[in-house]
Design an enzyme around this catalytic site. Structure first.
Site, PDB file in Angstrom:
ATOM      1  N   ASP A 365      -4.532   8.966   3.420  1.00  9.39           N
ATOM      2  CA  ASP A 365      -4.865   7.600   3.856  1.00  9.39           C
ATOM      3  C   ASP A 365      -3.703   6.638   3.609  1.00  9.39           C
ATOM      4  OD1 ASP A 365      -5.366   8.093   1.088  1.00  9.39           O
ATOM      5  OD2 ASP A 365      -6.352   6.140   0.940  1.00  9.39           O
ATOM      6  N   GLU A 366      -3.714   5.583   4.389  1.00 10.36           N
ATOM      7  CA  GLU A 366      -2.876   4.394   4.170  1.00 10.36           C
ATOM      8  C   GLU A 366      -1.409   4.718   3.875  1.00 10.36           C
ATOM      9  OE1 GLU A 366      -6.244   1.477   2.262  1.00 10.36           O
ATOM     10  OE2 GLU A 366      -5.355   2.935   0.924  1.00 10.36           O
ATOM     11  N   ALA A 367      -0.827   5.636   4.656  1.00  8.17           N
ATOM     12  CA  ALA A 367       0.571   6.027   4.407  1.00  8.17           C
ATOM     13  C   ALA A 367       1.505   5.085   5.166  1.00  8.17           C
ATOM     14  CB  ALA A 367       0.781   7.475   4.815  1.00  8.17           C
TER      15      ALA A 367
END
Ligand code: TNX
Length: 552
Positions: A365-367
Site C-alpha cells: 500500500d501507499e508506495a
C-alpha cells in the site's frame, strides 16, 4: 409464536447483579490479562433497579441473542441445566477433540466452579451431558458449520470438522447467562434454552487486523484480543508487523530490524518486538481458537524502520532517522538493488517457517516513493518468493498493478476503486476492507477522542448496514473470500484503546462475515447487540456505549 422468546427475567437480573463486582476476565486465557480492573465508568453501569426494569430488546430476543446470528434457529421450549456432574463427551476421542472439550471446561470453571470432565465416547452419552461429535453432520455445514441440539436431557453439537464444534461451543457460551464468563464464582443456575441451531458461515475469511507497528502491543494484549475474536467466530487475525515506525518480528538473519528498528513507536515512546518464540506462542494460541494468524511484512514502502536498521536497502545507502510520526508513503526499499531481494527472501523464509497458516501478506500500500516501474518489478519478483516458501500471497489492492499470481488474494481498502478494478480484471479473490466502512481506527463521530477521520466517521449503523457483495461494481459474491476489519494504531496506545475502537463495531463485522445477508438488518441487530452490553461488561471490555443502541 414464530420467534421464540428465550428470556429468563431471573437470569437477566442475576447477570446484571454481578456487573459491579466483576474484576478481571481472561476468557480462558492462561496468560493473565493486562487490563485494569474496572474500566466502564460507574455512572454507565446500570443500577439493579434500572436493569430489572429495562427491556434489553424491543423485539423478541432470538434464541438468546447470538452474534453472529445463526442461519437457522428452532426453539423447542424448556432448557438444559449445566451441573457439576455434567460431562463433556467427545467422538472420536482425538487430542484435538479433547482440547476443544477442555477449552470449554476451563472457560466456564471460574464462574461455575464446575470442573467438567472431558472423555471419549462411541455414540450418545447418558442424560445430563454435553456430546461433541464428528459423526453424522450434514454436508451443508461445510468445514466450519455445526448443528446444535439442546434438550433438557442433552446438549449435542455435530460438525464435519473440529472448527465447527468450537463454534458450536461459542454459541452455547452465548446462550448461557452472561455471568458464565466471569472470573469470579457466580451462583447460576446455568440454563441453556432448548432448541436446534443449524449454522455455517457466509465467508471463509472473517478477519480482524491489528497494527502492532505504529504502537506495539504485548503478547498478552494480542492473546486477549484473540479471545475476544473467538467469541464472535472470527477466524483470521492479520498482524501488521512492520511499518515506518517499527519492525516488530525478530528475523535472525537480519537482527538489527528489531534491535534498532523495533526500539521506538509513534510518539517516541519505547517500542518492542516479538521474539520468534513469542510469535510462535501467539500462533499456537490462535490456532487453539481456530484463528489463523496472517503475518504482514509491509513492503516496499512503510519500511523506514528497516532502512534505518540496514541502509544498504535504500537506493542512496543512507540510513534515515527512526521515525515516530504518522505520515505515510515516504519510504521505499530499493527495487533496483539485488540485496533487496536477498532481504525479502530471508525475511519471507523465516516468517513462513514460523507460520502454520497458508497466507503471507506483503503489503504494497501507499508506495508513493516507489516509481511505477520499480513497484511492478518489485512485486513481479517478490510474489514467487512467497510461493517458493509455500505461502499464498495476500496484498493490499495496489499490488494489482503488477501481474498477480493466480492464487494471489487482494485486500480492498481504498476509497478510490481503481486498483480493485485492476485486481478484478485479473480474476483475483478479494478480502473486503473498505476504509469508510470497516476501518476500526475511524472515529465513531466527531467527538470520539481516539482515531482518525480521513475516511469519514463510522458509527455502528454505518459499520453494519452494507453488503460486501454490492460494495464495488463487479466484485460479486463469487470473487469475495470474506471481510476484514483493520485497526491501525497511530492513535491507539493501550488495550483499553483497542477495545474502545473495536467494540462494539467488531461483533457487527463478525456477523457480516458469518450470517447470510438476508438475515442481517440493523433495526433487529441493534437490539441483539444491546443484549451483548452485559456480556462485554462481564468480559471487562472497554466498549463504546453508542447512543444508537438502547443498552440495558
Ligand atoms: C491507510 S489502509 C493505511 C495505513 C494507515 C491508515 C490509517 C492502508 C493499506 N494503509 O498505513 O495506518 O490508512 O487509517
Amino acid at each position: 409464536m414464530s420467534n421464540y422468546a428465550y428470556h429468563h427475567p431471573n437470569l437477566w437480573q442475576m447477570c446484571t447483579l454481578f456487573l459491579g463486582a466483576i474484576a478481571l476476565v481472561s476468557c480462558g486465557n492462561p496468560v493473565p490479562t493486562a487490563v485494569p480492573m474496572t474500566r466502564v465508568p460507574a455512572s454507565t453501569t446500570p443500577t439493579v433497579a434500572q436493569a430489572t426494569q429495562a427491556t434489553p430488546v424491543t423485539k423478541q430476543p432470538i434464541f438468546g441473542n447470538v452474534i453472529p446470528r445463526p442461519v437457522s434457529e428452532i426453539p423447542s421450549g424448556g432448557s438444559f441445566r449445566l451441573l457439576a456432574e455434567t460431562g463433556i463427551y467427545v467422538e472420536p476421542e482425538t487430542s484435538e477433540m479433547r482440547a476443544i472439550g477442555q477449552y470449554f471446561s476451563d472457560l466456564i470453571n471460574p464462574s461455575t466452579g464446575f470442573t467438567l470432565k472431558v472423555q471419549g465416547t462411541k455414540g450418545l452419552p447418558g442424560k445430563g451431558n454435553i456430546y461433541l461429535t464428528l459423526t453424522g453432520a450434514a454436508p451443508i455445514l461445510g468445514d466450519e458449520g455445526y448443528e446444535l441440539t439442546i434438550t433438557p436431557e442433552l446438549v449435542k453439537v455435530v460438525a464435519n470438522q473440529p472448527a465447527g464444534l468450537f463454534y458450536g461451543l461459542q454459541t452455547i457460551r452465548q446462550l448461557l447467562p452472561a455471568a458464565v464468563d466471569s472470573t469470579s464464582s457466580q451462583p447460576g443456575p446455568w440454563l441453556i434454552g432448548a432448541g436446534t441451531i443449524t449454522d455455517y458461515p457466509r465467508y471463509a475469511w472473517r478477519g480482524a487486523m491489528l497494527d502492532v507497528a505504529r504502537h506495539f502491543f504485548s503478547v498478552r494484549d494480542v492473546t486477549h484480543y484473540i479471545d475476544l475474536l473467538a467469541y464472535y467466530k472470527i477466524n483470521r487475525l492479520h498482524l501488521h508487523l512492520t511499518d515506518d515506525q517499527g519492525w516488530r518480528i525478530q528475523i535472525n538473519s537480519w537482527p538489527n530490524l528489531v534491535l534498532y528498528g523495533g526500539s521506538l513507536e509513534v510518539g517516541g515512546t519505547p517500542g518492542g518486538y516479538y521474539s520468534q518464540d513469542d510469535f510462535e506462542y501467539i500462533v499456537n494460541y490462535a490456532q487453539l481458537r481456530y484463528i489463523t494468524i496472517v503475518p504482514e511484512i509491509d513492503v516496499p514502502s512503510h519500511t523506514n524502520a528497516a532502512l534505518a536498521s540496514y541502509p544498504e536497502l535504500a537506493c542512496d545507502g543512507v540510513a534515515p532517522e527512526l521515525y515516530t510520526g504518522t505520515r505515510v508513503g515516504f519510504s521505499s526499499l530499493c527495487a533496483s538493488k539485488d540485496i533487496t531481494y536477498k532481504f525479502m527472501e530471508d525475511v519471507i523464509a523465516e516468517i513462513a517457517a514460523l507460520t502454520p497458516g497458508p497466507y503471507l501478506h506483503i503489503g504494497g500500500d501507499e508506495a508513493m516513493s516507489t516509481n511505477q516501474v520499480d513497484y511492478v518489478n518489485f512485486f513481479q519478483r517478490v510474489q514467487p518468493i512467497v510461493e517458493k516458501f509455500g505461502k499464498q500471497v495476500v496484498g493490499w489492492e495496489e499490488i494489482a498493478q503488477a501481474k498477480l499470481l493466480p492464487a494471489a488474494i487482494v485486500q480492498h481498502w481504498n476509497l478510490d476503486k481503481g486498483f480493485a478494478a485492476q485486481a478484478l480484471a485479473q480474476g483475483a479473490k478479494f478480502i473486503m476492507s473498505p476504509a469508510d466502512k470497516t476501518y476500526l481506527d475511524m472515529k465513531y463521530q466527531a467527538s470520539t477522542s481516539l482515531g482518525q477521520d480521513w475516511a469519514g466517521y463510522i458509527n455502528l449503523e454505518t459499520s453494519y448496514s452494507w453488503d460486501p457483495a454490492t460494495e464495488v461494481n463487479g466484485i460479486t459474491e463469487k470473487s469475495i473470500l470474506g471481510i476484514e476489519a483493520p485497526l491501525w494504531t497511530e492513535t491507539v496506545e493501550t488495550m483499553d484503546d483497542i477495545e474502545y475502537m473495536a467494540f462494539p463495531r467488531l461483533p457487527g463485522y463478525a456477523e457480516m462475515g458469518w450470517t447470510p445477508q438476508a438475515k442481517r438488518e440493523w433495526s433487529e441487530y441493534k437490539n441483539r447487540l444491546a443484549a451483548h452490553g452485559p456480556r462485554l461488561e462481564v468480559l471487562d471490555v472497554h466498549y463504546y456505549q453508542s447512543p444508537e443502541v438502547t443498552w440495558p
